[in-house]
Design a protein around this motif. Structure first.
Motif, PDB file in Angstrom:
ATOM      1  N   UNK A   1      -5.237  59.359  86.723  1.00 52.30           N
ATOM      2  CA  UNK A   1      -5.870  60.615  86.337  1.00 52.30           C
ATOM      3  C   UNK A   1      -4.833  61.467  85.610  1.00 52.30           C
ATOM      4  N   UNK A   2      -5.281  62.189  84.590  1.00 47.79           N
ATOM      5  CA  UNK A   2      -4.426  63.124  83.870  1.00 47.79           C
ATOM      6  C   UNK A   2      -5.094  64.493  83.950  1.00 47.79           C
ATOM      7  N   UNK A   3      -4.341  65.471  84.401  1.00 46.92           N
ATOM      8  CA  UNK A   3      -4.830  66.846  84.497  1.00 46.92           C
ATOM      9  C   UNK A   3      -4.401  67.605  83.246  1.00 46.92           C
ATOM     10  N   UNK A   4      -5.289  68.442  82.744  1.00 45.86           N
ATOM     11  CA  UNK A   4      -4.973  69.245  81.579  1.00 45.86           C
ATOM     12  C   UNK A   4      -3.916  70.290  81.934  1.00 45.86           C
ATOM     13  N   UNK A   5      -3.211  70.733  80.921  1.00 45.55           N
ATOM     14  CA  UNK A   5      -2.171  71.748  81.072  1.00 45.55           C
ATOM     15  C   UNK A   5      -2.167  72.570  79.792  1.00 45.55           C
ATOM     16  N   UNK A   6      -1.709  73.810  79.878  1.00 48.79           N
ATOM     17  CA  UNK A   6      -1.653  74.653  78.687  1.00 48.79           C
ATOM     18  C   UNK A   6      -0.794  74.045  77.577  1.00 48.79           C
ATOM     19  N   UNK A   7       0.192  73.229  77.949  1.00 52.20           N
ATOM     20  CA  UNK A   7       1.074  72.611  76.964  1.00 52.20           C
ATOM     21  C   UNK A   7       0.510  71.327  76.364  1.00 52.20           C
ATOM     22  N   UNK A   8      -0.621  70.834  76.861  1.00 54.36           N
ATOM     23  CA  UNK A   8      -1.180  69.557  76.407  1.00 54.36           C
ATOM     24  C   UNK A   8      -2.287  69.777  75.384  1.00 54.36           C
ATOM     25  N   UNK A   9      -2.456  68.795  74.529  1.00 58.46           N
ATOM     26  CA  UNK A   9      -3.644  68.737  73.694  1.00 58.46           C
ATOM     27  C   UNK A   9      -4.143  67.299  73.662  1.00 58.46           C
ATOM     28  N   UNK A  10      -5.453  67.156  73.488  1.00 63.36           N
ATOM     29  CA  UNK A  10      -6.127  65.869  73.562  1.00 63.36           C
ATOM     30  C   UNK A  10      -6.515  65.426  72.155  1.00 63.36           C
ATOM     31  N   UNK A  11      -6.213  64.184  71.839  1.00 66.28           N
ATOM     32  CA  UNK A  11      -6.560  63.614  70.540  1.00 66.28           C
ATOM     33  C   UNK A  11      -7.480  62.416  70.740  1.00 66.28           C
ATOM     34  N   UNK A  12      -8.419  62.243  69.822  1.00 69.09           N
ATOM     35  CA  UNK A  12      -9.376  61.141  69.883  1.00 69.09           C
ATOM     36  C   UNK A  12      -9.315  60.378  68.575  1.00 69.09           C
ATOM     37  N   UNK A  13      -9.240  59.048  68.662  1.00 70.21           N
ATOM     38  CA  UNK A  13      -9.132  58.224  67.460  1.00 70.21           C
ATOM     39  C   UNK A  13      -9.712  56.844  67.724  1.00 70.21           C
ATOM     40  N   UNK A  14      -9.890  56.093  66.656  1.00 66.96           N
ATOM     41  CA  UNK A  14     -10.268  54.688  66.764  1.00 66.96           C
ATOM     42  C   UNK A  14      -9.010  53.858  66.641  1.00 66.96           C
ATOM     43  N   UNK A  15      -8.712  53.080  67.665  1.00 64.63           N
ATOM     44  CA  UNK A  15      -7.552  52.191  67.623  1.00 64.63           C
ATOM     45  C   UNK A  15      -7.832  51.024  66.684  1.00 64.63           C
ATOM     46  N   UNK A  16      -9.028  50.468  66.811  1.00 66.41           N
ATOM     47  CA  UNK A  16      -9.507  49.416  65.907  1.00 66.41           C
ATOM     48  C   UNK A  16     -11.034  49.459  65.957  1.00 66.41           C
ATOM     49  N   UNK A  17     -11.686  48.468  65.385  1.00 66.18           N
ATOM     50  CA  UNK A  17     -13.148  48.468  65.307  1.00 66.18           C
ATOM     51  C   UNK A  17     -13.831  48.419  66.673  1.00 66.18           C
ATOM     52  N   UNK A  18     -13.115  48.014  67.718  1.00 67.77           N
ATOM     53  CA  UNK A  18     -13.719  47.833  69.036  1.00 67.77           C
ATOM     54  C   UNK A  18     -13.127  48.713  70.124  1.00 67.77           C
ATOM     55  N   UNK A  19     -12.124  49.511  69.796  1.00 70.33           N
ATOM     56  CA  UNK A  19     -11.408  50.274  70.820  1.00 70.33           C
ATOM     57  C   UNK A  19     -11.192  51.714  70.376  1.00 70.33           C
ATOM     58  N   UNK A  20     -11.518  52.646  71.269  1.00 75.36           N
ATOM     59  CA  UNK A  20     -11.271  54.065  71.026  1.00 75.36           C
ATOM     60  C   UNK A  20     -10.052  54.489  71.832  1.00 75.36           C
ATOM     61  N   UNK A  21      -9.311  55.424  71.279  1.00 76.98           N
ATOM     62  CA  UNK A  21      -8.066  55.881  71.883  1.00 76.98           C
ATOM     63  C   UNK A  21      -8.160  57.355  72.224  1.00 76.98           C
ATOM     64  N   UNK A  22      -7.745  57.689  73.441  1.00 76.61           N
ATOM     65  CA  UNK A  22      -7.606  59.074  73.874  1.00 76.61           C
ATOM     66  C   UNK A  22      -6.134  59.274  74.177  1.00 76.61           C
ATOM     67  N   UNK A  23      -5.519  60.238  73.504  1.00 79.77           N
ATOM     68  CA  UNK A  23      -4.109  60.542  73.755  1.00 79.77           C
ATOM     69  C   UNK A  23      -3.983  61.959  74.279  1.00 79.77           C
ATOM     70  N   UNK A  24      -3.139  62.119  75.265  1.00 79.82           N
ATOM     71  CA  UNK A  24      -2.789  63.437  75.770  1.00 79.82           C
ATOM     72  C   UNK A  24      -1.360  63.672  75.313  1.00 79.82           C
ATOM     73  N   UNK A  25      -1.170  64.741  74.535  1.00 82.63           N
ATOM     74  CA  UNK A  25       0.122  65.001  73.904  1.00 82.63           C
ATOM     75  C   UNK A  25       0.705  66.326  74.400  1.00 82.63           C
ATOM     76  N   UNK A  26       2.006  66.361  74.490  1.00 84.25           N
ATOM     77  CA  UNK A  26       2.740  67.601  74.729  1.00 84.25           C
ATOM     78  C   UNK A  26       3.615  67.765  73.505  1.00 84.25           C
ATOM     79  N   UNK A  27       3.219  68.658  72.619  1.00 84.35           N
ATOM     80  CA  UNK A  27       3.873  68.752  71.320  1.00 84.35           C
ATOM     81  C   UNK A  27       3.605  67.465  70.561  1.00 84.35           C
ATOM     82  N   UNK A  28       4.671  66.754  70.206  1.00 80.40           N
ATOM     83  CA  UNK A  28       4.520  65.479  69.507  1.00 80.40           C
ATOM     84  C   UNK A  28       4.742  64.281  70.429  1.00 80.40           C
ATOM     85  N   UNK A  29       4.988  64.555  71.705  1.00 82.17           N
ATOM     86  CA  UNK A  29       5.275  63.478  72.663  1.00 82.17           C
ATOM     87  C   UNK A  29       4.031  63.101  73.460  1.00 82.17           C
ATOM     88  N   UNK A  30       3.736  61.809  73.515  1.00 89.61           N
ATOM     89  CA  UNK A  30       2.584  61.386  74.324  1.00 89.61           C
ATOM     90  C   UNK A  30       2.865  61.507  75.821  1.00 89.61           C
TER      91      UNK A  30
END
Length: 125
Positions: A30-59
């Motif tokens: 589980x990942x809890x949100x934080x004021x320093x985090x932002x969530x990114x959504x992308x397609x990794x490839x044609x069959x996989x979606x990616x959710x990244x939780x970032x702090x600045x530029x660091x995952x």
């Protein structure tokens, strides 16, 4: 009261509400949100979606979701005014949650709130 929506509809809606996510996870993490985090959504490839939780530029965390394995998304009211979005699949005839998101509002609530009211609630969309 629970309702089910198609995953594709949920994914498009979720990508417009990243600042409303309180936590997300699976059976083993589980990942809890934080004021320093932002969530990114992308397609990794044609069959996989990616959710990244970032702090600045660091995952901080990455999650991969295969839409082909998600039967639907169950939406239900949670504790303390939260809303649960469970990504479910069927394995050997049993419905199982494979991933979940907890947000500060539900689908209808977000559509009903004017933009200015959303900003004043403390969580920008």
């Amino acid at each position: 009261m629970q309702q089910a929506i198609p995953f594709k509809e949920f994914w498009a809606w979720l990508a417009e509400h990243p600042n409303c996510i309180l936590r997300a996870g699976s059976t083993d993490s589980v990942v809890y949100d934080d004021d320093d985090y932002h969530w990114l959504f992308a397609e990794e490839d044609a069959h996989t979606l990616l959710i990244q939780v970032m702090r600045g530029k660091r995952p901080v965390a990455e999650f991969f979701v295969e839409p082909a394995h998600v039967s639907s998304v169950r939406v239900s009211a949670g504790e303390r005014g939260e809303f649960n979005f469970d990504l479910v699949t069927e394995i050997h005839g049993q419905v199982q949650v494979i991933f979940y998101f907890v947000l500060s509002h539900g689908l209808e609530e977000a559509a009903d709130k004017p933009d200015e009211e959303q900003r004043s609630s403390g969580r920008l969309h």
